[in-house]
Design a protein around this motif. Sequence first.
Motif, PDB file in Angstrom:
ATOM      1  N   TRP A   1     -13.627   3.261   0.998  1.00 21.56           N
ATOM      2  CA  TRP A   1     -13.995   1.767   1.930  1.00 21.56           C
ATOM      3  C   TRP A   1     -15.441   1.913   2.186  1.00 21.56           C
ATOM      4  O   TRP A   1     -16.102   0.732   2.137  1.00 21.56           O
ATOM      5  N   GLY A   2     -16.035   3.074   2.491  1.00 16.67           N
ATOM      6  CA  GLY A   2     -17.538   2.989   2.703  1.00 16.67           C
ATOM      7  C   GLY A   2     -18.327   2.721   1.565  1.00 16.67           C
ATOM      8  O   GLY A   2     -19.457   2.113   1.935  1.00 16.67           O
ATOM      9  N   GLY A   3     -17.880   2.640   0.255  1.00 17.69           N
ATOM     10  CA  GLY A   3     -18.803   2.205  -1.020  1.00 17.69           C
ATOM     11  C   GLY A   3     -18.360   0.727  -1.119  1.00 17.69           C
ATOM     12  O   GLY A   3     -18.983   0.414  -2.107  1.00 17.69           O
ATOM     13  N   LEU A   4     -17.565  -0.106  -0.425  1.00 17.55           N
ATOM     14  CA  LEU A   4     -17.326  -1.412  -0.581  1.00 17.55           C
ATOM     15  C   LEU A   4     -18.497  -2.240  -0.347  1.00 17.55           C
ATOM     16  O   LEU A   4     -19.380  -1.715   0.499  1.00 17.55           O
TER      17      LEU A   4
ATOM     18  N   GLN B   1       1.301  -7.438  -5.237  1.00 14.80           N
ATOM     19  CA  GLN B   1       0.044  -6.811  -5.928  1.00 14.80           C
ATOM     20  C   GLN B   1      -0.333  -5.707  -5.003  1.00 14.80           C
ATOM     21  O   GLN B   1       0.105  -5.489  -3.899  1.00 14.80           O
ATOM     22  N   ARG B   2      -0.764  -4.739  -5.375  1.00  8.21           N
ATOM     23  CA  ARG B   2      -1.205  -3.456  -4.782  1.00  8.21           C
ATOM     24  C   ARG B   2      -2.353  -3.804  -3.881  1.00  8.21           C
ATOM     25  O   ARG B   2      -3.456  -4.273  -4.405  1.00  8.21           O
ATOM     26  N   LEU B   3      -2.425  -3.139  -2.678  1.00 13.02           N
ATOM     27  CA  LEU B   3      -3.435  -3.590  -1.908  1.00 13.02           C
ATOM     28  C   LEU B   3      -4.730  -2.653  -2.344  1.00 13.02           C
ATOM     29  O   LEU B   3      -5.880  -3.368  -2.079  1.00 13.02           O
ATOM     30  N   ASP B   4      -4.567  -1.543  -2.824  1.00 17.01           N
ATOM     31  CA  ASP B   4      -5.685  -0.720  -3.146  1.00 17.01           C
ATOM     32  C   ASP B   4      -6.442  -1.325  -4.292  1.00 17.01           C
ATOM     33  O   ASP B   4      -7.375  -1.068  -4.504  1.00 17.01           O
ATOM     34  N   SER B   5      -5.810  -2.315  -5.281  1.00 18.09           N
ATOM     35  CA  SER B   5      -6.527  -3.165  -6.003  1.00 18.09           C
ATOM     36  C   SER B   5      -7.631  -4.028  -5.432  1.00 18.09           C
ATOM     37  O   SER B   5      -8.651  -4.530  -6.322  1.00 18.09           O
ATOM     38  N   VAL B   6      -7.532  -4.249  -4.268  1.00 10.39           N
ATOM     39  CA  VAL B   6      -8.309  -5.190  -3.342  1.00 10.39           C
ATOM     40  C   VAL B   6      -9.460  -4.383  -2.931  1.00 10.39           C
ATOM     41  O   VAL B   6     -10.748  -4.493  -2.676  1.00 10.39           O
ATOM     42  N   ILE B   7      -8.872  -3.162  -2.025  1.00 16.20           N
ATOM     43  CA  ILE B   7      -9.878  -2.535  -0.966  1.00 16.20           C
ATOM     44  C   ILE B   7     -10.194  -0.885  -1.477  1.00 16.20           C
ATOM     45  O   ILE B   7     -10.889  -0.399  -0.816  1.00 16.20           O
ATOM     46  N   GLY B   8      -9.316  -0.643  -2.389  1.00 16.57           N
ATOM     47  CA  GLY B   8      -9.220   0.772  -2.980  1.00 16.57           C
ATOM     48  C   GLY B   8      -8.553   1.668  -1.731  1.00 16.57           C
ATOM     49  O   GLY B   8      -8.061   1.219  -0.929  1.00 16.57           O
ATOM     50  N   ALA B   9      -8.560   2.953  -1.796  1.00 16.94           N
ATOM     51  CA  ALA B   9      -8.346   4.058  -0.966  1.00 16.94           C
ATOM     52  C   ALA B   9      -9.329   4.128   0.320  1.00 16.94           C
ATOM     53  O   ALA B   9     -10.375   4.021   0.097  1.00 16.94           O
TER      54      ALA B   9
ATOM     55  N   THR C   1       0.924  -1.282  -0.038  1.00 13.04           N
ATOM     56  CA  THR C   1       0.074  -0.010  -0.044  1.00 13.04           C
ATOM     57  C   THR C   1       0.718   1.255   0.059  1.00 13.04           C
ATOM     58  O   THR C   1       2.012   1.088   0.436  1.00 13.04           O
ATOM     59  N   ARG C   2       0.288   2.504  -0.196  1.00 13.85           N
ATOM     60  CA  ARG C   2       0.809   3.686  -0.253  1.00 13.85           C
ATOM     61  C   ARG C   2       2.204   3.788  -1.238  1.00 13.85           C
ATOM     62  O   ARG C   2       3.091   4.281  -1.236  1.00 13.85           O
TER      63      ARG C   2
END
Length: 580
Positions: free
Chosen positions: A198-201, A186-194, A170-171
Amino acid sequence: MTTNWPAMSIAEAHALLTAPGMPLEMETVVIRGRPTRTWKNAPPTLRDVFIAGRAHDDKIFLVHEDERVSFEAFARATLRLAAQLQADGVVKGDRVAVVMRNLPEWPVAFFAATLCGAIVTPLNAWWTGAELEYGLSDSGTKVLLVDAERLARLTEHLPNCPSLERIYVTRTGDDFGPEGGNPLIQRLDSVIGAPDSWGGLPAGGLPDVAIEPEDDATIFYTSGTTGKPKGALGTHRNIVSNIMASASSAARSYLRRGETPPEPDPGAPQKGTLISVPFFHATGCHAILSPSLFAGAKLVMMRKWDVPRAMELIERERITGAGGVPTIAWQIIEHPDRAKYDLSSLESVSYGGAPSAPELVRQIKANWPKALPGNGWGMTETSATFTHHQAEDYENRPESCGPAVAVCDLRVTDPDGKVLPPNSVGEIWGFGPNVVKGYWNKPEASAATFVDGWVRTGDIGRIDDEGFLFIMDRAKDMLIRGGENIYCVEVEAALYEHPAVMDAAIVARPHHSLGEEPAAVVTLKTGATADAEELRAFVAARLAAFKVPVEVRFWDGPLPRNANGKILKTELKALFATAA
């Protein structure tokens, strides 16, 4: 202070608070073959802590710079990452390492791995690449969750970590690509986003994994001030025991002053902590992160410690709790711009990991009349809090770190393990539901440190007639000058009484005939002056001549400390290593 202090003894207060039917009720359960007092109403596991935290819904949980994450947004990101970890093959008992500075992604990574039943292995984000390699290989980590700065340190060491199957980073910058085409990364934001997204997941469900109180939960490595770090293997019960510890201490203070502890008020303003200790340490994770999630308190992070920024955040976020190590409290109190900020929201200023001047307690009360000063003692092997000290008890015994929390037992022993009577000086041993199982894959070290469920702390101290613990020194740091024992904390406490001294440490200076002598390293308060001879004379007026530092050196800024807040005396000893 109330005139009838104390209205009841520590034992009486604990008995009343933990009686049947009380919120802090205790029960005895058998843990690894030994009857152990535990908190009956504590959440059984970290999974239950997560569930309780989600109920706080839209309240803000995590603040980092301009990022603000609600409890529900945190829960959604955590569940999304947990599902990905399961898809990656993480099963109960696998080790998942978290190697980041304090970021919103840190608690997400921690709890996502926890919900999968993994053993979460937070590594010290200050470590070098070689040290991180040691932690990853020693633990047999399967999945690594890391920030870009730490990954850069680790890249050349990854081939030496054969157990690693997946790395989420991340970051990163927008142009980040897997290092050297490494397919594991792998980029973490590809899984959970920024964090702001997160509230839109999707609102995912909990992993279908059975988790029990005595299941392995974490490996936290000891600070490693000497030798290779050892991984303390903690259970879910070890960690959740912290949740009731601070609540018990606060309630005890009311009873000691003859008052009834107030009922929890759901409509009260949200509590908030300015977290200046790292999540990768037991204090940050077990004593701050998990209790805050459970209770619905806000955590405000800083990239690095900065006094004006800290005061700005206290004012902006209406922070109710702050602290860490004593130096932080001193720096806020003495900052010339302090009056420019509204710090009236502070209700507690607590710290541990280092001795503090009795004057600091008085200064906290003088500057923040409604803020309770607090202190405590614990270690990685006790999953953070073991003793806790607050309010009038701390004001009356500022040299103590408090009594053991109600579910824990303390004793002091001689070198052969014989239990000594009150006020005797010896090695401190501890027993309770927060004492870890042992050291990861180190049976000999475990056998030497953990005896019939008791942890031999290596700390030297005494326990008074009421159960208050006084730390005298680390066993390995005690000086012996020509056959005379010198407890460093005693000399440091004398130095702290000097009005110019902000930070002080006593270390051994080699001596050709006496073996070693006491030497001091001191940081002066901003604008204050004192020379070496003045400080030596000041100590000489208070302690025996053999305890007076033979040399005083001055340090620019706070003394170096490890993640636990303990002064790195090995580093300071190097200043005197060439002495005759």
